[in-house]
Design a protein around this motif. Structure first.
Motif, PDB file in Angstrom:
ATOM      1  N   UNK A 238       9.893  69.933  82.377  1.00  0.00           N
ATOM      2  CA  UNK A 238       9.532  69.072  81.254  1.00  0.00           C
ATOM      3  C   UNK A 238       9.104  69.900  80.051  1.00  0.00           C
ATOM      4  N   UNK A 239       8.274  70.928  80.290  1.00  0.00           N
ATOM      5  CA  UNK A 239       7.810  71.772  79.191  1.00  0.00           C
ATOM      6  C   UNK A 239       8.964  72.577  78.578  1.00  0.00           C
ATOM      7  N   UNK A 240       9.869  73.051  79.417  1.00  0.00           N
ATOM      8  CA  UNK A 240      11.022  73.795  78.900  1.00  0.00           C
ATOM      9  C   UNK A 240      11.886  72.891  78.025  1.00  0.00           C
ATOM     10  N   UNK A 241      12.080  71.663  78.485  1.00  0.00           N
ATOM     11  CA  UNK A 241      12.886  70.702  77.719  1.00  0.00           C
ATOM     12  C   UNK A 241      12.242  70.378  76.375  1.00  0.00           C
ATOM     13  N   UNK A 242      10.900  70.284  76.353  1.00  0.00           N
ATOM     14  CA  UNK A 242      10.189  69.903  75.137  1.00  0.00           C
ATOM     15  C   UNK A 242       9.965  71.073  74.188  1.00  0.00           C
ATOM     16  N   UNK A 243       9.612  72.254  74.767  1.00  0.00           N
ATOM     17  CA  UNK A 243       9.161  73.356  73.918  1.00  0.00           C
ATOM     18  C   UNK A 243      10.017  74.620  74.016  1.00  0.00           C
ATOM     19  N   UNK A 244      11.015  74.603  74.897  1.00  0.00           N
ATOM     20  CA  UNK A 244      11.820  75.812  75.060  1.00  0.00           C
ATOM     21  C   UNK A 244      11.135  76.804  75.976  1.00  0.00           C
ATOM     22  N   UNK A 245      11.065  78.046  75.567  1.00  0.00           N
ATOM     23  CA  UNK A 245      10.461  79.091  76.395  1.00  0.00           C
ATOM     24  C   UNK A 245       8.944  78.926  76.438  1.00  0.00           C
TER      25      UNK A 245
END
Length: 333
Positions: A259-266
């Motif tokens: 979820x965090x990768x999808x929202x914020x990238x790396x």
């Protein structure tokens, strides 16, 4: 801090007044506890050992308060699997600060009746107390192959064994990369005067290493065969509800990363978990997390909840883990 940082401090002979050792690998906790304690004992510290149920706060406090009767300072060396109350731990460390002598080496292990999450809660609480000058706390993770081989090579040299790195790796593989068991195997070969060869290892070697559920899930997610690992895991025995809790937490952690990768990238592990992971472990978590889409996560959580309901009602009959792996395998296709 982590293992590599501790190695640097040991190499530089950094003064260690107090240190808390904890984490996912009990061998490394004991290995470094022994290494640090021996360094201090070589400096004429008087050893005061408290192991597990023998730990007594008042006695430990007295040792640190009065110092050594025979040496320059006193070493209090504690091995324990129960959290020391904050008030007591703070008092021990405050005494060290006040006397400016003495040392505390605290090895904190996971108790059999504690889940990894409960253990993590305890060591996080205890680590907050180690904030003084020359006070350290070290978290250990499972060693990689290179680290494990280096440790086995160190002991092989100590035992005066002539054995190749290839065979050291073979012994590790026999014991499923469990260093405690691999070291026990290595000790068996001390009876030989000649160089240890493949025939000797094949004839005397016997695999006993435990399989962790994470290994099975990683094989499942990377679409590699897991049945041999599952069979060994089932032979070990497990408490079903606790296993369900851990597997739910495992997939929820991956979902958070995805979820965090999808929202914020790396992203960093601090953003997701609240603490820093070694880079290799972080990369593994990220790679596994993005293998699943939102729909697959949803179906997996549904299956795990269903497993919990069936387990509570006594419907799984010991086959719950196998059944849910088959269901997840179908979801991944």
């Amino acid at each position: 801090m982590y293992q590599k940082e501790l190695e640097v401090k040991l190499a530089k002979n950094t003064l260690i007044r107090a240190i808390l050792l904890y984490g996912e690998d009990s061998f490394l906790i004991e290995y470094y506890g022994e290494k640090i304690a021996q360094k201090l004992l070589e400096q004429d510290c008087e050893k005061n050992s408290f192991y597990f149920n023998d730990f007594d706060y008042e006695s430990a406090l007295s040792c640190l308060s009065q110092g050594s009767l025979f040496g320059d300072s006193s070493l209090v060396w504690v091995k324990i699997d129960k959290k020391i109350p904050k008030k007591q731990l703070d008092s021990l460390l405050a005494t060290l600060q006040k006397t400016q002598s003495g040392h505390l080496v605290l090895e904190f292990y996971q108790a059999d009746n504690k889940t990894p999450a409960q253990y993590a809660q305890d060591y996080k609480a205890m680590s907050q107390s180690f904030k003084g000058d020359n006070f350290f706390e070290v978290r250990f993770f499972k060693p990689n192959l290179k680290e494990s081989l280096n440790i086995l090579r160190e002991f092989a040299t100590k035992f005066e064994l002539r054995i190749s790195d290839f065979l050291l790796k073979k012994i590790l593989e026999q014991q499923n990369f469990d260093l405690n068991l691999a070291l026990a195997e290595l000790r068996k070969y001390c009876i030989f005067d000649e160089e240890i060869n493949t025939q000797i290892v094949d004839s005397l070697g016997y695999g006993l290493g435990n399989i962790a559920y994470e290994e099975i899930l990683e094989l499942l997610l990377t679409k590699r065969p897991y049945y041999q690992h599952l069979e060994q895991f089932l032979e070990q025995g497990f408490e079903e509800v606790s296993l369900i809790n851990e597997i739910q937490r495992y997939f929820f952690t991956l979902f958070l990363f995805a979820s965090h990768i999808k929202l914020y990238g790396n992203i960093t592990s601090e953003e997701v978990l609240g603490y820093k992971l070694p880079q290799a472990l972080l990369d593994k978590k990220k790679n596994l997390a993005i293998r699943l889409n939102e729909s697959q996560y949803q179906k997996i959580f549904y299956r795990l909840n269903k497993w919990r309901e069936e387990s509570i009602k006594g419907k799984t009959k010991g086959n719950g883990f196998l059944n849910v792996l088959i269901k997840i395998e179908a979801i991944l296709k």
